[in-house]
Design a protein around this motif. Structure first.
Motif, PDB file in Angstrom:
ATOM      1  N   PHE A  66       9.340   8.042  -4.440  1.00 35.66           N
ATOM      2  CA  PHE A  66       8.400   6.995  -4.847  1.00 35.66           C
ATOM      3  C   PHE A  66       9.139   5.712  -5.213  1.00 35.66           C
ATOM      4  O   PHE A  66       8.705   4.607  -4.864  1.00 35.66           O
ATOM      5  N   ALA A  67      10.263   5.833  -5.913  1.00 40.75           N
ATOM      6  CA  ALA A  67      11.021   4.648  -6.330  1.00 40.75           C
ATOM      7  C   ALA A  67      11.537   3.867  -5.130  1.00 40.75           C
ATOM      8  O   ALA A  67      11.485   2.634  -5.099  1.00 40.75           O
ATOM      9  N   MET A  68      12.040   4.567  -4.126  1.00 34.51           N
ATOM     10  CA  MET A  68      12.545   3.899  -2.918  1.00 34.51           C
ATOM     11  C   MET A  68      11.414   3.162  -2.198  1.00 34.51           C
ATOM     12  O   MET A  68      11.561   2.001  -1.792  1.00 34.51           O
ATOM     13  N   ALA A  69      10.275   3.838  -2.039  1.00 34.18           N
ATOM     14  CA  ALA A  69       9.148   3.224  -1.339  1.00 34.18           C
ATOM     15  C   ALA A  69       8.618   2.006  -2.090  1.00 34.18           C
ATOM     16  O   ALA A  69       8.240   0.996  -1.484  1.00 34.18           O
ATOM     17  N   THR A  70       8.597   2.077  -3.410  1.00 35.89           N
ATOM     18  CA  THR A  70       8.057   0.976  -4.211  1.00 35.89           C
ATOM     19  C   THR A  70       8.969  -0.242  -4.183  1.00 35.89           C
ATOM     20  O   THR A  70       8.502  -1.381  -4.053  1.00 35.89           O
ATOM     21  N   THR A  71      10.261  -0.021  -4.285  1.00 34.66           N
ATOM     22  CA  THR A  71      11.212  -1.146  -4.334  1.00 34.66           C
ATOM     23  C   THR A  71      11.308  -1.857  -3.002  1.00 34.66           C
ATOM     24  O   THR A  71      11.780  -2.998  -2.939  1.00 34.66           O
ATOM     25  N   CYS A  72      10.859  -1.216  -1.922  1.00 33.69           N
ATOM     26  CA  CYS A  72      10.859  -1.860  -0.594  1.00 33.69           C
ATOM     27  C   CYS A  72      10.099  -3.183  -0.575  1.00 33.69           C
ATOM     28  O   CYS A  72      10.359  -4.032   0.277  1.00 33.69           O
ATOM     29  N   ILE A  73       9.157  -3.345  -1.502  1.00 33.34           N
ATOM     30  CA  ILE A  73       8.342  -4.560  -1.501  1.00 33.34           C
ATOM     31  C   ILE A  73       9.164  -5.788  -1.865  1.00 33.34           C
ATOM     32  O   ILE A  73       8.780  -6.925  -1.548  1.00 33.34           O
ATOM     33  N   SER A  74      10.314  -5.601  -2.494  1.00 35.21           N
ATOM     34  CA  SER A  74      11.061  -6.719  -3.082  1.00 35.21           C
ATOM     35  C   SER A  74      11.429  -7.791  -2.070  1.00 35.21           C
ATOM     36  O   SER A  74      11.177  -8.978  -2.284  1.00 35.21           O
ATOM     37  N   ASP A  75      12.061  -7.371  -0.948  1.00 36.35           N
ATOM     38  CA  ASP A  75      12.520  -8.379   0.001  1.00 36.35           C
ATOM     39  C   ASP A  75      11.358  -9.140   0.626  1.00 36.35           C
ATOM     40  O   ASP A  75      11.380 -10.375   0.720  1.00 36.35           O
ATOM     41  N   THR A  76      10.307  -8.409   1.029  1.00 33.88           N
ATOM     42  CA  THR A  76       9.163  -9.067   1.673  1.00 33.88           C
ATOM     43  C   THR A  76       8.420  -9.974   0.701  1.00 33.88           C
ATOM     44  O   THR A  76       7.957 -11.059   1.085  1.00 33.88           O
ATOM     45  N   LEU A  77       8.315  -9.560  -0.544  1.00 31.55           N
ATOM     46  CA  LEU A  77       7.653 -10.406  -1.541  1.00 31.55           C
ATOM     47  C   LEU A  77       8.452 -11.682  -1.777  1.00 31.55           C
ATOM     48  O   LEU A  77       7.883 -12.782  -1.839  1.00 31.55           O
ATOM     49  N   GLY A  78       9.767 -11.566  -1.871  1.00 32.40           N
ATOM     50  CA  GLY A  78      10.604 -12.756  -2.036  1.00 32.40           C
ATOM     51  C   GLY A  78      10.501 -13.696  -0.854  1.00 32.40           C
ATOM     52  O   GLY A  78      10.411 -14.920  -1.013  1.00 32.40           O
ATOM     53  N   ILE A  79      10.497 -13.126   0.356  1.00 31.20           N
ATOM     54  CA  ILE A  79      10.371 -13.946   1.566  1.00 31.20           C
ATOM     55  C   ILE A  79       9.011 -14.645   1.607  1.00 31.20           C
ATOM     56  O   ILE A  79       8.909 -15.823   1.972  1.00 31.20           O
ATOM     57  N   SER A  80       7.960 -13.916   1.244  1.00 33.98           N
ATOM     58  CA  SER A  80       6.609 -14.499   1.260  1.00 33.98           C
ATOM     59  C   SER A  80       6.501 -15.658   0.273  1.00 33.98           C
ATOM     60  O   SER A  80       5.947 -16.722   0.605  1.00 33.98           O
ATOM     61  N   LEU A 112       0.809  -1.215   0.000  1.00 29.81           N
ATOM     62  CA  LEU A 112       0.000   0.000   0.000  1.00 29.81           C
ATOM     63  C   LEU A 112       0.845   1.269   0.000  1.00 29.81           C
ATOM     64  O   LEU A 112       0.347   2.341  -0.367  1.00 29.81           O
ATOM     65  N   ALA A 113       2.102   1.154   0.396  1.00 25.11           N
ATOM     66  CA  ALA A 113       2.949   2.345   0.552  1.00 25.11           C
ATOM     67  C   ALA A 113       3.021   3.213  -0.700  1.00 25.11           C
ATOM     68  O   ALA A 113       2.872   4.439  -0.608  1.00 25.11           O
ATOM     69  N   PRO A 114       3.249   2.638  -1.898  1.00 25.80           N
ATOM     70  CA  PRO A 114       3.349   3.513  -3.083  1.00 25.80           C
ATOM     71  C   PRO A 114       2.042   4.199  -3.446  1.00 25.80           C
ATOM     72  O   PRO A 114       2.048   5.172  -4.196  1.00 25.80           O
TER      73      PRO A 114
END
Length: 412
Positions: A381-395, A88-90
């Motif tokens: 915006f780019a920093m906030a959006t890319t934050c999803i990467s690690d959590t998505l990979g872990i999930s 939801l952050a972005p």
């Protein structure tokens, strides 16, 4: 996702052209180090609370004699809140000023310690895990977005702090409990960590001025006051709040070359950590099964810390190569779990240390590359959006790793 060329000369740069308004060199140097140390502590505190509290949750759940295997419930409580926040952050988190976000993160971290420390039921303990997850996820999105308004060097300091949190958090919890403190008292003794996070933000960081945040020229800007004395961080030139949905979609498509490799790195990394660590057991060693597992975790965290602190020594532009190497690492260890062909645990130690190196390097270089290659108006915006990467990979790894782990355990 254009570069920074052609940006308008900012007011602060105009001041730089006038020697009469330039601050003394010692003030500029002091400002640089205050921000560097501030972001290091923010990274440390943001992830430290999460690491310590999650370890304690497992201990307290075991003491509560929870029925069945609660690791799946703990993993869901750990991952899902962070995943929701980062998704939801972005879309709307930028509408909330930074200071309330930081306060919320600190309060949630303290609440997680208190809830788990005084918990008498599984449900309350899991609520503590949820609060820790909210604190960590909200904090990571907030502070990485905030780096967009400071020189790029703070990304390295933030990343180093997050890497240190994994190592120091695990060591401190283990050390205090081994010294005789109960998990409850250990958690209560660490309530200073959220306080340090708030102090680092409000008292140590200086307020960013109206300049190109991605530049390296903070030493040439005016000395600034701590954030607690300024409202500057609540509005900034180049903020992403004015971006249209079409612009956000265009920037997101450009970010996929960063997001996909980082997702793959974390997918492979946590597939190893969640699914294979307990199965990489050697009998021809003086270490017990539990001790081997702790060594794996410690070496992994050491590798992450070292590589997240290595940006000044080594800058990697093509992070897809790190994703490929981490996937090969996963395939190699998965084959060893099936065939048990590695003759010594020390070889596994080296591989796991290498795994941590790859993961940490992928994280810090991804965000550094984004800071280098995105324009100032898109950077937050780019920093906030890319934050999803690690959590998505872990999930994604959790969806596959835990069932595979259970299946292999039944076979053995």
């Amino acid at each position: 996702m254009g570069g920074c060329a052609g940006r308008r000369l900012s007011d602060s740069e105009g001041e730089e052209a006038n020697p009469a308004v330039r601050p003394p060199p010692q003030d500029r140097q002091g400002t640089h180090w205050k921000n560097a140390v501030g972001f290091w502590f923010l990274g440390l505190c943001n992830n430290f609370s999460y690491v310590v509290m999650l370890s304690a949750a497992h201990d307290i759940l075991s003491h509560q004699r929870a029925p069945g295997n609660q690791s799946h419930a703990v993993l869901l409580a750990d991952i899902l809140p962070t995943l929701v926040i980062k998704l939801l952050a972005p879309l709307g988190l930028h509408l909330l000023p930074y200071s309330p976000r930081v306060l919320t993160s600190g309060v949630c971290a303290a609440g997680s310690f208190i809830l788990v420390a005084f918990s008498h039921s599984v449900g309350i303990s899991l609520c503590g895990v949820v609060l820790a997850s909210i604190s960590s996820g909200l904090g990571e999105v907030t502070f990485l977005s905030l780096t967009a308004f400071y020189p790029r060097a703070v990304i390295s300091w933030w990343s180093s702090g997050t890497g240190g949190a994994g190592l120091l958090g695990a060591l401190s919890y283990l050390g205090l409990t081994q010294a005789g403190l109960s998990p409850q008292h250990t958690l209560l003794s660490m309530l200073g960590i959220p306080a340090l996070l708030l102090a680092s933000y409000f008292l140590l960081l200086t307020s960013p001025g109206p300049q190109d945040p991605g530049g390296e020229g903070e030493a040439d800007t005016a000395a600034r006051q701590p954030l607690i004395n300024s409202e500057a961080p609540e509005w900034k030139p180049g903020s992403s709040s004015h971006l249209s949905l079409q612009e956000r979609w265009t920037v997101f498509k450009g970010l996929l070359c960063y997001i996909v490799p980082l997702v793959l790195v974390y997918f492979a990394e946590y597939f190893i950590n969640q699914g294979l660590f307990e199965l990489l057991f050697f009998r021809n060693t003086f270490l017990s099964h539990a001790q081997q597992y702790r060594w794996y975790q410690m070496l992994y965290q050491a590798g992450v810390f070292a590589s997240r602190s290595s940006l000044r020594c080594c800058h990697i532009r093509h992070t897809w190569a790190l994703a490929l190497l981490q996937c090969l690492n996963l395939a190699f260890l998965l084959v060893d779990v099936w065939l048990s062909f590695l003759p010594s645990i020390y070889l596994v130690f080296l591989i796991i240390l290498y795994e941590g190196f790859l993961g940490g390097a992928a994280y810090v270089n991804t965000f550094h590359n984004i800071a280098l290659e995105t324009s100032s108006e898109h950077r937050e915006f780019a920093m906030a959006t890319t934050c999803i990467s690690d959590t998505l990979g872990i999930s994604l790894s959790g969806l596959l790793a835990l069932p595979l782990h259970d299946f292999l355990c039944q076979l053995s």
